[in-house]
Enzyme design. Structure first.
Site, PDB file in Angstrom:
ATOM      1  N   SER A  15      65.482  71.928 -10.141  1.00 33.30           N
ATOM      2  CA  SER A  15      65.780  70.953  -9.094  1.00 33.30           C
ATOM      3  C   SER A  15      67.160  71.218  -8.518  1.00 33.30           C
ATOM      4  O   SER A  15      68.038  71.757  -9.200  1.00 33.30           O
ATOM      5  CB  SER A  15      65.730  69.535  -9.656  1.00 33.30           C
ATOM      6  OG  SER A  15      66.167  68.601  -8.688  1.00 33.30           O
ATOM      7  N   HIS A  16      67.348  70.788  -7.280  1.00 33.75           N
ATOM      8  CA  HIS A  16      68.666  70.857  -6.657  1.00 33.75           C
ATOM      9  C   HIS A  16      69.645  69.902  -7.336  1.00 33.75           C
ATOM     10  O   HIS A  16      70.850  70.071  -7.211  1.00 33.75           O
ATOM     11  CB  HIS A  16      68.556  70.517  -5.170  1.00 33.75           C
ATOM     12  CG  HIS A  16      68.001  71.627  -4.356  1.00 33.75           C
ATOM     13  ND1 HIS A  16      66.696  72.037  -4.440  1.00 33.75           N
ATOM     14  CD2 HIS A  16      68.602  72.443  -3.462  1.00 33.75           C
ATOM     15  CE1 HIS A  16      66.500  73.045  -3.609  1.00 33.75           C
ATOM     16  NE2 HIS A  16      67.641  73.312  -3.011  1.00 33.75           N
ATOM     17  N   SER A  17      69.126  68.925  -8.033  1.00 36.71           N
ATOM     18  CA  SER A  17      69.946  67.940  -8.726  1.00 36.71           C
ATOM     19  C   SER A  17      69.825  68.140 -10.233  1.00 36.71           C
ATOM     20  O   SER A  17      68.721  68.045 -10.787  1.00 36.71           O
ATOM     21  CB  SER A  17      69.489  66.533  -8.357  1.00 36.71           C
ATOM     22  OG  SER A  17      70.050  65.580  -9.236  1.00 36.71           O
ATOM     23  N   SER A  77      64.097  76.173  -1.313  1.00 37.14           N
ATOM     24  CA  SER A  77      65.080  77.150  -1.805  1.00 37.14           C
ATOM     25  C   SER A  77      65.045  77.242  -3.336  1.00 37.14           C
ATOM     26  O   SER A  77      65.377  78.287  -3.897  1.00 37.14           O
ATOM     27  CB  SER A  77      66.487  76.825  -1.313  1.00 37.14           C
ATOM     28  OG  SER A  77      66.895  75.543  -1.727  1.00 37.14           O
TER      29      SER A  77
END
Length: 138
Positions: A15-17, A77
Site C-alpha cells: 500500500s501507499h500507506s 503505481s
C-alpha cells in the site's frame, strides 16, 4: 486425494500507506490462519506516502517459502513496483504472483485459502474472485 504442501502461501500487502498495509495485516490476523505469514510493505523508506521496490523486495525475501508468495496492492503505481520487485527476484520466478483483487477482501480470502493449504494459483484465484463479491443486496 489432494496432497497439500507443508509450507503455506505467504502474502504481502502493498500500500501507499504504511499504516493501511499494517492495518490490513492486523485485520487479517483475526482469521487466525496457522502458519500463514501476512506481511505489510507500505510506504517509502522516508516513511512517506508511496511505495518502494526495495521495501517490497525485502518483504518478499522475508516471507518467501516453497509454497510461494502472493502480492496484493492498492493503486496502480503499487502494482508497477510489485512487478519490478518480482522481476528483481529471478530465482523466485513463478513463485511470486500478483493478484488483481481488492486489497482488503482479497487479502482476507487469500489468508483463509492459504491457511487451508491451497496452492499459490488457487489462493490467487480466490483473492481475485473477491472483485465480484456483493456487500449489499440491491
Amino acid at each position: 486425494m489432494k496432497v497439500m504442501p507443508m509450507a503455506k502461501v505467504s502474502i504481502v500487502v502493498i500500500s501507499h500507506s504504511k499504516q493501511l498495509a499494517e492495518g490490513i495485516v492486523e485485520l487479517v490476523s483475526q482469521t487466525k490462519q496457522k502458519d500463514v505469514i501476512v506481511a505489510a510493505a507500505g510506504g517509502t523508506e522516508e516513511e512517506e506516502i508511496g511505495t518502494s521496490v526495495d521495501i517490497i523486495t525485502k518483504t518478499i525475501n522475508e516471507v518467501y517459502n516453497e509454497a510461494g508468495v502472493l502480492l496484493l496492492f492498492d493503486l496502480g503505481s503499487a502494482f508497477m513496483n510489485a512487478e519490478l520487485a518480482a522481476e528483481m527476484l529471478p530465482d523466485m520466478e513463478g513463485s511470486v504472483q500478483i493478484a488483481d483483487a481488492p486489497i482488503v477482501e482479497g487479502t482476507y480470502i487469500a489468508a483463509v485459502e492459504a491457511g487451508l493449504g491451497y496452492s499459490l494459483e488457487e489462493v490467487k484465484n480466490a483473492a481475485e474472485k473477491a472483485k465480484t463479491w456483493k456487500k449489499m443486496d440491491g
